[in-house]
Design an enzyme around this catalytic site. Structure first.
Site, PDB file in Angstrom:
ATOM      1  N   SER A 118       0.849  -1.179   0.000  1.00  0.00           N
ATOM      2  CA  SER A 118       0.000   0.000   0.000  1.00  0.00           C
ATOM      3  C   SER A 118       0.889   1.234   0.000  1.00  0.00           C
ATOM      4  O   SER A 118       2.100   1.155   0.166  1.00  0.00           O
ATOM      5  CB  SER A 118      -0.885   0.003   1.249  1.00  0.00           C
ATOM      6  OG  SER A 118      -0.069   0.124   2.413  1.00  0.00           O
ATOM      7  N   LYS A 119       0.259   2.394  -0.152  1.00  0.00           N
ATOM      8  CA  LYS A 119       1.029   3.634  -0.110  1.00  0.00           C
ATOM      9  C   LYS A 119       1.719   3.807   1.236  1.00  0.00           C
ATOM     10  O   LYS A 119       2.778   4.414   1.341  1.00  0.00           O
ATOM     11  CB  LYS A 119       0.123   4.824  -0.402  1.00  0.00           C
ATOM     12  CG  LYS A 119      -0.326   4.891  -1.851  1.00  0.00           C
ATOM     13  CD  LYS A 119      -1.110   6.158  -2.117  1.00  0.00           C
ATOM     14  CE  LYS A 119      -1.493   6.257  -3.579  1.00  0.00           C
ATOM     15  NZ  LYS A 119      -2.240   7.501  -3.869  1.00  0.00           N
ATOM     16  N   ARG A 120       1.100   3.281   2.292  1.00  0.00           N
ATOM     17  CA  ARG A 120       1.699   3.406   3.626  1.00  0.00           C
ATOM     18  C   ARG A 120       3.076   2.781   3.644  1.00  0.00           C
ATOM     19  O   ARG A 120       3.990   3.272   4.297  1.00  0.00           O
ATOM     20  CB  ARG A 120       0.795   2.704   4.656  1.00  0.00           C
ATOM     21  CG  ARG A 120       1.378   2.678   6.069  1.00  0.00           C
ATOM     22  CD  ARG A 120       0.363   2.094   7.030  1.00  0.00           C
ATOM     23  NE  ARG A 120       0.118   0.688   6.773  1.00  0.00           N
ATOM     24  CZ  ARG A 120       0.813  -0.292   7.311  1.00  0.00           C
ATOM     25  NH1 ARG A 120       1.836  -0.030   8.100  1.00  0.00           N
ATOM     26  NH2 ARG A 120       0.515  -1.553   7.062  1.00  0.00           N
ATOM     27  N   HIS A 121       3.249   1.686   2.902  1.00  0.00           N
ATOM     28  CA  HIS A 121       4.529   0.993   2.891  1.00  0.00           C
ATOM     29  C   HIS A 121       5.456   1.517   1.793  1.00  0.00           C
ATOM     30  O   HIS A 121       6.634   1.749   2.014  1.00  0.00           O
ATOM     31  CB  HIS A 121       4.317  -0.508   2.654  1.00  0.00           C
ATOM     32  CG  HIS A 121       3.749  -1.220   3.841  1.00  0.00           C
ATOM     33  ND1 HIS A 121       2.550  -1.870   3.783  1.00  0.00           N
ATOM     34  CD2 HIS A 121       4.208  -1.365   5.106  1.00  0.00           C
ATOM     35  CE1 HIS A 121       2.289  -2.418   4.969  1.00  0.00           C
ATOM     36  NE2 HIS A 121       3.274  -2.120   5.773  1.00  0.00           N
TER      37      HIS A 121
END
Length: 480
Positions: free
Chosen positions: A241-244
């Site tokens: 995901s964008k978080r990662h």
């Protein structure tokens, strides 16, 4: 035939931050070049002017510098090489390797919808390939005329032999209507002109490789060797995901992660050397080879990352950690620059760092855990107060305070231990019953470096002041 010098490149697009996948691509290229005694070049692919950001360029460069991924020679900017691409594209047009395409965006969209409705593969159908009329004044792009012939084959240095039928390749755009080159075309021209010997990039580019090889062949140029890196997935083995994946690598610097810890962790995302997990920068250079890159997708492992962060903190020199720690405290306003400068290079700083680095994973954790060395506790841990600050221990604490006053500076840990022992024996207490209240008085919490180390580093005067403050707190605190 004389062996060619290894030349690789990292070619980020400055439309966002330098993220996890980008760092791995840069790192593998850098390690390969340094291992082989070759060159690591940097190319900024900034031809997409609608998404271009000068700030992003600076962030990418700063991230590479922080990580120590130094490049050879000046960085190359594609936006400064437009004349080169246009000249190459016009030459292909003259040799009938390319043709003008006058299709409008609306026509192309209608074509794609028709192909989807028929269940066909979506791609340009070549409708301008044999055009003989060229409307004057109408905008056009240049498309590569994919030659017919045998399938395109290449030996990927990670995935092995890959074969693609030329019929699967449509006539891709090489020069857009605005005069800017397409990604695949600019890559071929740049990599050839820069004498790149190996292209190491993510597996999401595998579909681009046959297209680029077809251009190399049409231009009678020798293509580089290709190595595609496996996908990085999250803990649940799903696409990041964008978080990662989209986080700015400099966010790790803000968290106080050591750059060598991050490099070690990222190196292991798709590459391995037996059971070894901890690598110094020098060991990575020594042991990195492409034949050890995995084919399977690799999952991020936050626990391993934290473990590696801790191991690299332990391995770092006290001098370096001390400087980083003090700089962080200055940034936070805990101490001033004068105090920092006075402490640099002192035995006190080395000893203080030694008490903190074995428990900290980052410089930020060191700053939080070691704040008490410079600032009086503004409050005491509530659970610790309830558990350890019992009225029955007050006499022992008062006697300890009296026992510490005659000691001479610097306070020796052996002498401190002896005084604690005498008080404990007299009051028939276990060390925990006496040490934990003292720890709360000195640090505000129930977890800290060894109590004798803390007292020695704080010094007698500061230790007595904090214990006396704690005793006053106990005496004025309402009974539970």
């Amino acid at each position: 035939m004389e062996a060619r010098t290894i030349r690789v490149r990292f070619a980020p697009s400055p439309t966002g931050f330098l993220h996890l996948g980008g760092v791995r691509t840069a790192l593998y290229n850098w390690l390969f070049a340094r291992h082989e005694g070759g060159k690591f070049l940097l190319r900024i692919e900034d031809t997409d002017r609608s998404r271009h950001s000068e700030e992003a360029v600076e962030v990418i460069l700063e991230g590479l510098r922080w990580l120590g991924l130094d490049w050879d020679g000046p960085a190359i900017h594609q936006a400064e090489r437009l004349a080169l691409y246009r000249q190459a594209a016009e030459a292909m047009l003259q040799k009938a390797l390319a043709y003008r395409c006058y299709c409008t965006p609306e026509q192309l969209e209608a074509m794609r919808k028709e192909q989807q409705a028929r269940g066909e593969s979506v791609g340009y159908d070549g409708r301008c390939r044999h055009r003989t009329e060229f409307p004057e004044g109408q905008p056009y792009c240049l498309r590569f005329r994919v030659p017919e012939g045998d399938p395109i084959e290449f030996e990927d240095l990670v995935y092995g032999k890959i074969t693609v039928d030329r019929k699967e390749l449509d006539d891709l755009v090489i020069l857009k209507t605005d005069g800017f080159p397409s990604y695949n075309f600019a890559n071929v021209i740049d990599d050839s002109e820069m004498k790149i010997t190996h292209v190491i990039r993510g597996e999401d580019h595998i579909n681009n490789t046959p297209r680029q090889i077809a251009i190399y062949q049409a231009l009678q140029l020798e293509p580089p060797r290709f190595a595609h890196l496996p996908m990085i997935v999250d803990e649940n083995r799903k696409k990041l995901s964008k978080r990662h994946s989209a986080a700015n690598v400099l966010a790790y610097r803000e968290e106080g992660v050591l750059p060598e810890a991050l490099l070690n962790y990222i190196a292991k995302l798709g590459w391995g050397y037996g059971d070894q997990e901890f690598f110094t920068r020098e060991e990575l250079i020594e042991k990195f080879t492409l034949d050890r890159v995995n084919k399977a997708a690799c999952a991020i492992d936050p626990e391993k990352f934290q473990w590696l962060c801790g191991k690299h903190m332990e391995a770092a020199s006290s001098e370096r950690l001390g400087r980083l720690w003090l700089e962080r405290l200055v940034e936070q306003g805990v101490i001033g620059p004068e105090r920092r400068d006075a402490l640099l290079g002192t035995a006190w700083l080395d000893k203080a760092v030694a008490t903190l680095k074995v428990r900290a994973k980052t410089i930020a954790e060191m700053a939080a855990a070691g704040r008490f060395y410079f600032v009086l506790p503004d409050r005491y841990d509530e659970k610790g107060v309830h558990k350890f600050l019992k009225p029955g221990v007050l006499p022992a604490l008062e006697e300890l305070c009296s026992a510490l006053r005659p000691l001479e500076e610097p306070l020796a840990e052996a002498a401190l231990e002896e005084q604690f022992k005498l008080v404990l024996e007299k009051h028939d207490l276990k060390l925990l019953k006496l040490a934990q209240p003292v720890r709360i008085f000195l640090t505000g919490g129930t977890a800290s470096p060894g109590i004798f180390e803390v007292i020695s580093l704080l010094g007698k005067e500061e230790t007595l002041r904090r214990i006396e403050n704690g005793l006053e707190f106990m005496k004025t605190r309402p009974a539970e």
